[in-house]
Scaffold this active site. Structure first.
Site, PDB file in Angstrom:
ATOM      1  N   LYS A  28       0.810  -1.219   0.000  1.00 12.72           N
ATOM      2  CA  LYS A  28       0.000   0.000   0.000  1.00 12.72           C
ATOM      3  C   LYS A  28       0.847   1.275   0.000  1.00 12.72           C
ATOM      4  CE  LYS A  28      -4.386  -1.716   1.861  1.00 12.72           C
ATOM      5  NZ  LYS A  28      -4.232  -3.048   1.284  1.00 12.72           N
ATOM      6  N   THR A  43     -10.148  -1.477  -4.105  1.00 15.65           N
ATOM      7  CA  THR A  43     -10.682  -2.215  -2.964  1.00 15.65           C
ATOM      8  C   THR A  43     -10.544  -1.376  -1.702  1.00 15.65           C
ATOM      9  OG1 THR A  43      -8.560  -3.366  -2.784  1.00 15.65           O
ATOM     10  CG2 THR A  43     -10.314  -4.491  -3.970  1.00 15.65           C
ATOM     11  N   GLY A  44     -11.302  -1.743  -0.676  1.00 16.61           N
ATOM     12  CA  GLY A  44     -11.494  -1.050   0.583  1.00 16.61           C
ATOM     13  C   GLY A  44     -10.470  -0.033   1.038  1.00 16.61           C
ATOM     14  N   THR A  45      -9.477  -0.493   1.786  1.00 14.15           N
ATOM     15  CA  THR A  45      -8.525   0.418   2.422  1.00 14.15           C
ATOM     16  C   THR A  45      -7.702   1.163   1.400  1.00 14.15           C
ATOM     17  OG1 THR A  45      -8.393  -1.087   4.309  1.00 14.15           O
ATOM     18  CG2 THR A  45      -6.676   0.578   4.119  1.00 14.15           C
ATOM     19  N   GLY A  63     -10.304  -6.655  -0.073  1.00  9.97           N
ATOM     20  CA  GLY A  63      -9.987  -7.915  -0.727  1.00  9.97           C
ATOM     21  C   GLY A  63     -10.552  -9.128  -0.010  1.00  9.97           C
ATOM     22  N   ASP A  80     -11.903  -8.063  -4.683  1.00 11.37           N
ATOM     23  CA  ASP A  80     -11.251  -8.573  -5.896  1.00 11.37           C
ATOM     24  C   ASP A  80     -12.276  -9.216  -6.825  1.00 11.37           C
ATOM     25  OD1 ASP A  80      -8.628  -7.861  -5.061  1.00 11.37           O
ATOM     26  OD2 ASP A  80      -8.549  -9.646  -3.795  1.00 11.37           O
ATOM     27  N   HIS A 125      -7.458 -14.922   1.309  1.00 15.34           N
ATOM     28  CA  HIS A 125      -8.368 -14.738   0.185  1.00 15.34           C
ATOM     29  C   HIS A 125      -7.649 -14.951  -1.151  1.00 15.34           C
ATOM     30  CE1 HIS A 125      -6.457 -10.825   0.546  1.00 15.34           C
ATOM     31  NE2 HIS A 125      -6.998 -10.424  -0.590  1.00 15.34           N
TER      32      HIS A 125
END
Length: 289
Positions: free
Chosen positions: A165, A188-190, A217, A222, A249
């Site tokens: 990240k 995706t989210g964060t 994810g 994803d 995942h």
């Protein structure tokens, strides 16, 4: 430059197969770049039978896959001395071919990611990469590649594993203007939230999301983005993967990768920050600023 080259059987099984569509579009660029292609046996044989790259000395034949040809490409991506090192790999994947999940196939991608080299698994990515390198070499743009640079008509997915990240945020900060040319961005989210915070700090309207956020994810993000790819509503994926960590995942990640290879003509995927930065620089060069 030298790249390993392989294609699953589907992609060289007939005259209009994916491998030949790529060569038809890019043979001139390959020759301009004097690109070394180290092709495993069946892929080399198919190119020879189809009449592409005739008398092209940088095309070399490696053993058949069953004789270790793909394994040799993996070792040369890692590097075996100055005369046996590859700068990346093109592996046109049929997602339902069992050989695409053989250990050597998985290792080829993993070692490309680890060493920051391009791993090219679709026709669209292969065409995009040739044009990127042509631009950096100073050649005039190929009008046949214009569709890959029409960012105002495309959706971009920006995804990064936890350890990657910070690199994604740094990449987005450095190339914010280029990434902002896309009609739409998803994540995706964060990662999506952090990218939005970055964009707002750069003056993006505070009431607008720079990235449309999907689930994280592990919660299925994803898979949601894979659906966009399958519906041809996402044309480019920048996915900074961490090859060193096992993930709960993993199946979702593989699903996204399979969606990309299913849409081999349409979906471009980059997994290396170095390659993604080189592409962004090519966008700027190609557009004249």
């Amino acid at each position: 430059m030298r790249l390993g080259l392989a294609a699953n059987q589907l992609h060289h099984a007939h005259a209009n197969a994916a491998l030949f569509r790529w060569l038809h579009a890019c043979e001139a660029g390959i020759r301009e770049l004097e690109l070394g292609l180290h092709a495993v046996g069946r892929t080399y044989d198919a190119i020879h039978r189809a009449g592409y790259l005739e008398r092209y000395l940088p095309l070399r034949r490696y053993p058949y896959g069953r004789e270790g040809g793909l394994m040799k490409l993996v070792a040369e991506v890692v590097g075996l001395g100055p005369d046996r090192v590859l700068d990346g790999a093109i592996y046109l994947i049929d997602p339902v071919d069992p050989s695409s999940i053989f250990p050597e196939a998985i290792a080829l991608k993993r070692q490309c990611v680890i060493h920051g080299k391009p791993f090219i698994s679709t026709v669209a990515t292969a065409r995009d990469w040739i044009e990127m390198e042509r631009i950096h070499a100073g050649f005039a743009p190929d009008v046949g590649a214009d569709l890959f640079y029409d960012l105002g008509q495309q959706t971009l997915a920006l995804i990064a594993h936890d350890a990657m990240k910070p690199q994604m945020l740094a990449y987005a900060a450095e190339h914010f203007d280029v990434l902002s040319r896309f009609a739409h961005r998803v994540g995706t989210g964060t990662t999506g939230q952090r990218l939005n915070e970055l964009a707002w700090s750069r003056g993006w309207p505070a009431d607008q999301a720079w990235v449309e956020r999907y689930q994280s994810g592990p919660m299925g993000g994803d898979a949601q983005i894979a659906d966009l790819v399958l519906e041809r509503r996402c044309q480019r994926v920048i996915f900074f993967e961490d090859p060193h960590v096992a993930r709960q995942h993993e199946a979702d990640i593989q699903l996204l990768e399979r969606a990309v290879t299913t849409r081999t003509e349409d979906a471009v995927c980059m997994t290396s920050p170095k390659v993604a930065a080189r592409w962004a620089a090519a966008v700027t060069l190609r557009s004249g600023g």
